[in-house]
Write an enzyme that holds these catalytic residues in place. Structure first.
Site, PDB file in Angstrom:
ATOM      1  N   ASP A 127       0.652  -1.231   0.002  1.00 54.57           N
ATOM      2  CA  ASP A 127       0.079   0.081   0.001  1.00 54.57           C
ATOM      3  C   ASP A 127       0.837   1.204   0.006  1.00 54.57           C
ATOM      4  O   ASP A 127       0.767   2.031   0.787  1.00 54.57           O
ATOM      5  CB  ASP A 127      -0.881  -0.102   1.253  1.00 54.57           C
ATOM      6  CG  ASP A 127      -2.212   1.148   0.933  1.00 54.57           C
ATOM      7  OD1 ASP A 127      -2.418   1.397  -0.016  1.00 54.57           O
ATOM      8  OD2 ASP A 127      -2.422   1.428   2.176  1.00 54.57           O
ATOM      9  N   VAL A 128       1.915   1.222  -0.990  1.00 54.76           N
ATOM     10  CA  VAL A 128       2.504   2.322  -0.998  1.00 54.76           C
ATOM     11  C   VAL A 128       2.143   3.493  -1.720  1.00 54.76           C
ATOM     12  O   VAL A 128       1.572   3.313  -2.835  1.00 54.76           O
ATOM     13  CB  VAL A 128       4.081   2.078  -1.649  1.00 54.76           C
ATOM     14  CG1 VAL A 128       5.198   3.340  -1.880  1.00 54.76           C
ATOM     15  CG2 VAL A 128       4.754   0.859  -1.153  1.00 54.76           C
TER      16      VAL A 128
END
Length: 129
Positions: free
Chosen positions: A93-94
């Site tokens: 979930d960058v």
């Protein structure tokens, strides 16, 4: 407890540190430092909501980042991801909302949340070791 164990392995100057935790099923929680600078997203968008978040956090500076600060934040985030990957943790979930800034606008990548440990990576990609 699995997440706490993973976060302990993530100690790095560009990863938000784990300060403590409560393992009680009734009140499970993880304690990290308060990042008064909000998120990288807050400083890029400069929306009214972002400004309100920064004010609630007690940010004392002027919202917004120079191009040099933006580049530095991205480089530090990349270093954090390299460290996580070297510990066989993929963040998953960058995004700019997960890159938090301290009061001096120094960035730290969050290590928790949408992440997964992949021990089988060592078998499939031995060069990562």
């Amino acid at each position: 407890m699995d997440e706490v164990s993973s976060l302990r392995r993530c100690a790095h100057r560009n990863v938000l540190p784990l300060l403590g935790y409560c393992g009680s099923p009734q009140a499970a929680g993880i304690v990290t430092a308060l990042m008064r600078g909000g998120s990288l997203d807050d400083h890029l968008l400069l929306s009214p909501d972002a400004r309100a978040r920064l004010q609630q956090l007690g940010f004392k500076g002027t919202p917004g980042l120079s191009w040099s600060q933006r580049l530095s934040a991205l480089c530090d985030a990349a270093r954090a991801l390299v460290h996580l990957h070297s510990n066989l943790i993929l963040h998953r979930d960058v995004k700019t909302a997960n890159i938090l800034l301290d009061g001096a606008l120094l960035p730290l990548q969050t290590a928790g949340g949408e992440r997964r440990v992949y021990p089988e990576i060592t078998r499939d990609c031995p060069r990562l070791l």
